[in-house]
Design an enzyme around this catalytic site. Structure first.
Site, PDB file in Angstrom:
ATOM      1  N   HIS A 243       0.592  -1.402  -0.509  1.00 28.32           N
ATOM      2  CA  HIS A 243      -0.188   0.233   0.044  1.00 28.32           C
ATOM      3  C   HIS A 243       0.622   1.394  -0.278  1.00 28.32           C
ATOM      4  O   HIS A 243       1.315   2.191  -0.803  1.00 28.32           O
ATOM      5  CB  HIS A 243      -1.017   0.217   1.327  1.00 28.32           C
ATOM      6  CG  HIS A 243      -1.749  -1.221   1.359  1.00 28.32           C
ATOM      7  ND1 HIS A 243      -2.787  -1.512   0.822  1.00 28.32           N
ATOM      8  CD2 HIS A 243      -1.434  -1.829   2.324  1.00 28.32           C
ATOM      9  CE1 HIS A 243      -3.280  -2.598   1.026  1.00 28.32           C
ATOM     10  NE2 HIS A 243      -2.859  -3.128   2.180  1.00 28.32           N
TER      11      HIS A 243
HETATM   12  O1  RIB Z   1      -5.622   0.365   4.929  1.00 24.17           O
HETATM   13  C1  RIB Z   1      -3.744  -0.177   3.875  1.00 24.17           C
HETATM   14  C2  RIB Z   1      -3.220   0.990   5.348  1.00 24.17           C
HETATM   15  O2  RIB Z   1      -3.470   0.828   6.410  1.00 24.17           O
HETATM   16  C3  RIB Z   1      -1.829   1.111   5.196  1.00 24.17           C
HETATM   17  O3  RIB Z   1      -1.195   2.007   5.045  1.00 24.17           O
HETATM   18  C4  RIB Z   1      -1.484   0.103   5.984  1.00 24.17           C
HETATM   19  O4  RIB Z   1      -0.099   0.388   6.869  1.00 24.17           O
HETATM   20  C5  RIB Z   1      -1.884   0.766   7.494  1.00 24.17           C
HETATM   21  O5  RIB Z   1      -1.274   1.803   8.073  1.00 24.17           O
END
Ligand code: RIB
Ligand code: CA
Length: 313
Positions: A243
């Site tokens: 992500h």
């Molecule tokens: O949903 C994914 C996000 O939530 C990413 O930033 C992960 O590190 C969590 O913070």
């Protein structure tokens, strides 16, 4: 072209760690002014610890790290140990940090930096709940016009939710903060699950990290191996979605991403859909666009960039 000055606001988190490593490996494009930790995946004490572990892994104990908000603006904290493990950085065995936390509160660092640097020259890169950013905007509205841009990981449209059926974790964890940031008028670029779920660490991609033969390459391979187990079981996907590195990769190679400038509103009242990013992807409302909402990524190009840059550390 001069490197872009950024503040990374983060809740490490294995994917946050990779995003930070990518930024620190890219001095031509990115100058990290500081890192502000926020409560998110795990409590603040751990995210502030993990941010320093990552800086030292990158050989950059000089990067100032600050602790910010230890809870959302209004609601009770939400964490994600089930995804990231009890420490938030499970996978590799990494030494405790030696570098100290800075004394200043992370929110004050954001305010002071935006007031000190020339208007429009600092980009905010939130990788976790938006508690620090929104608190800074609420406490010092004068800084909003000075922000050079916000590039954040959060939200979803076609992918809907990952922490609830309707909402992505970063937005759901502090929806009131997200409402402030999305309503601030700042130049906003959003990396939602719609993009990050296309950035999957397949075995071949994980093997490429390991094949770097460096402590950073091994640590990233072990982080994504750990991080993957949850998503593979949940989605049956071939690998973990990376992500947060989509944020720092965008600063280096924006051409790897495509999206639409649309209206995005945040659900802050319904308990059923709390934290949902209501993205007008199809333009069915007359609500004014407020965010560049990414929808696609050149995943091979992304991983080639990431692996090449990690090899530098
Ligand atoms: O949903 C994914 C996000 O939530 C990413 O930033 C992960 O590190 C969590 O913070
Ligand atoms: Ca994160």
């Amino acid at each position: 072209m001069a490197a872009r000055k950024i503040i990374i606001d983060t809740d490490p988190g294995q994917d946050d760690a990779v995003a930070i490593l990518l930024a620190l490996a890219s001095p031509e494009e990115i100058e990290v002014l500081g890192i502000t930790a926020v409560a998110g995946n795990v409590p603040l004490a751990l995210t502030a610890r993990n941010a320093r572990i990552v800086c030292e892994l990158a050989g950059r104990p000089d990067v100032p790290v600050f602790a910010g908000c230890d809870r959302p603006m209004r609601r009770a904290p939400v964490t994600a140990e089930h995804v990231h493990g009890p420490t938030g950085l499970n996978g590799p065995v990494l030494p405790d940090p030696v570098m100290p936390l800075r004394d200043m509160h992370g929110v004050d660092f954001i305010i002071d930096t935006l007031r000190r640097e020339a208007p429009g020259t600092v980009t905010l890169c939130p990788l976790g709940p938006l508690s620090n950013i929104a608190t800074a905007f609420a406490r010092a509205p004068d800084i909003i016009g000075r922000v050079g841009g916000i590039v954040l990981m959060g939200g979803a449209y076609f992918e809907v939710g990952n922490i609830t059926p309707a909402a992505e974790f970063n937005i759901h964890a502090d929806p009131d903060a997200a409402e402030i940031v999305f309503g601030s008028g700042a130049d906003l670029t959003v990396m939602p699950l719609d993009v990050t779920h296309k950035a999957l660490v397949s075995k071949a991609r994980n093997d490429a990290f390991r094949a770097l033969g460096t402590p950073v390459g091994l640590a990233v391979a072990e982080m994504t191996d750990f991080f993957e187990r949850h998503d593979k079981e949940k989605y049956g996907s071939d690998g973990a979605p990376l992500h947060d590195p989509c944020v720092t990769a965008y600063l280096i190679r924006p051409d790897l991403f495509s999206g639409r400038f649309i209206n995005v509103e945040i659900e802050t009242r319904s308990e059923l859909t709390l934290g949902m990013t209501v993205a007008d992807w199809w333009g069915v409302t007359d609500r004014a666009p407020n965010a560049m909402f990414m929808g696609d990524i050149d995943a091979d190009g992304f991983f080639a960039l990431l692996t090449e840059r990690l090899a530098r550390l």
